[in-house]
Design a protein around this motif. Sequence first.
Motif, PDB file in Angstrom:
ATOM      1  N   GLY A  40      43.092   7.211  37.650  1.00 21.35           N
ATOM      2  CA  GLY A  40      42.737   6.319  36.554  1.00 21.35           C
ATOM      3  C   GLY A  40      43.932   5.865  35.749  1.00 21.35           C
ATOM      4  O   GLY A  40      43.836   5.688  34.537  1.00 21.35           O
ATOM      5  N   GLY A  41      45.089   5.723  36.404  1.00 22.39           N
ATOM      6  CA  GLY A  41      46.285   5.261  35.713  1.00 22.39           C
ATOM      7  C   GLY A  41      47.024   6.327  34.932  1.00 22.39           C
ATOM      8  O   GLY A  41      48.046   6.052  34.315  1.00 22.39           O
ATOM      9  N   ARG A  42      46.530   7.571  34.975  1.00 19.41           N
ATOM     10  CA  ARG A  42      47.177   8.664  34.239  1.00 19.41           C
ATOM     11  C   ARG A  42      47.723   9.695  35.210  1.00 19.41           C
ATOM     12  O   ARG A  42      47.104   9.995  36.225  1.00 19.41           O
ATOM     13  N   ARG A  43      48.874  10.246  34.883  1.00 19.36           N
ATOM     14  CA  ARG A  43      49.442  11.308  35.705  1.00 19.36           C
ATOM     15  C   ARG A  43      48.600  12.569  35.523  1.00 19.36           C
ATOM     16  O   ARG A  43      48.382  13.025  34.407  1.00 19.36           O
ATOM     17  N   THR A  44      48.133  13.099  36.639  1.00 18.44           N
ATOM     18  CA  THR A  44      47.319  14.323  36.587  1.00 18.44           C
ATOM     19  C   THR A  44      48.030  15.508  37.221  1.00 18.44           C
ATOM     20  O   THR A  44      47.526  16.619  37.168  1.00 18.44           O
ATOM     21  N   GLY A  45      49.183  15.269  37.825  1.00 15.53           N
ATOM     22  CA  GLY A  45      49.917  16.366  38.419  1.00 15.53           C
ATOM     23  C   GLY A  45      50.941  15.895  39.420  1.00 15.53           C
ATOM     24  O   GLY A  45      51.323  14.724  39.450  1.00 15.53           O
ATOM     25  N   PHE A  46      51.343  16.851  40.244  1.00 19.99           N
ATOM     26  CA  PHE A  46      52.341  16.591  41.283  1.00 19.99           C
ATOM     27  C   PHE A  46      51.929  17.314  42.554  1.00 19.99           C
ATOM     28  O   PHE A  46      51.330  18.387  42.498  1.00 19.99           O
ATOM     29  N   ASP A  47      52.267  16.721  43.699  1.00 20.33           N
ATOM     30  CA  ASP A  47      52.108  17.365  44.997  1.00 20.33           C
ATOM     31  C   ASP A  47      53.485  17.700  45.530  1.00 20.33           C
ATOM     32  O   ASP A  47      54.467  17.016  45.215  1.00 20.33           O
TER      33      ASP A  47
END
Length: 98
Positions: A40-47
Amino acid sequence: FFPSLFLGVGKTTLIQKVTQALKSSGVPIDGFYTQEVREGGRRTGFDVVTLSGNRGPLSRVSPSADSSASRREYRVGQYVVDLVSFEQLVLPMLRNVS
């Protein structure tokens, strides 16, 4: 040094292109990088992504600051780190370094 100057300039894209070029030239290469995860256009984490193509969660935004998880959580700021995923993907690669 201004870290914000390096946001969104294509660092991950550069790593992907260089990796692809080296592999297509027959150069053996191994390693990993981290890639931002957005919803949704927001950073939620990293892989964490290995150069051999494996991918797994590295960190995600914690659902709440008052997490009452029964297991131990490793945090960096607002992110909960998935240590098991990181260890499964990266440690075997590091053990093979000669």
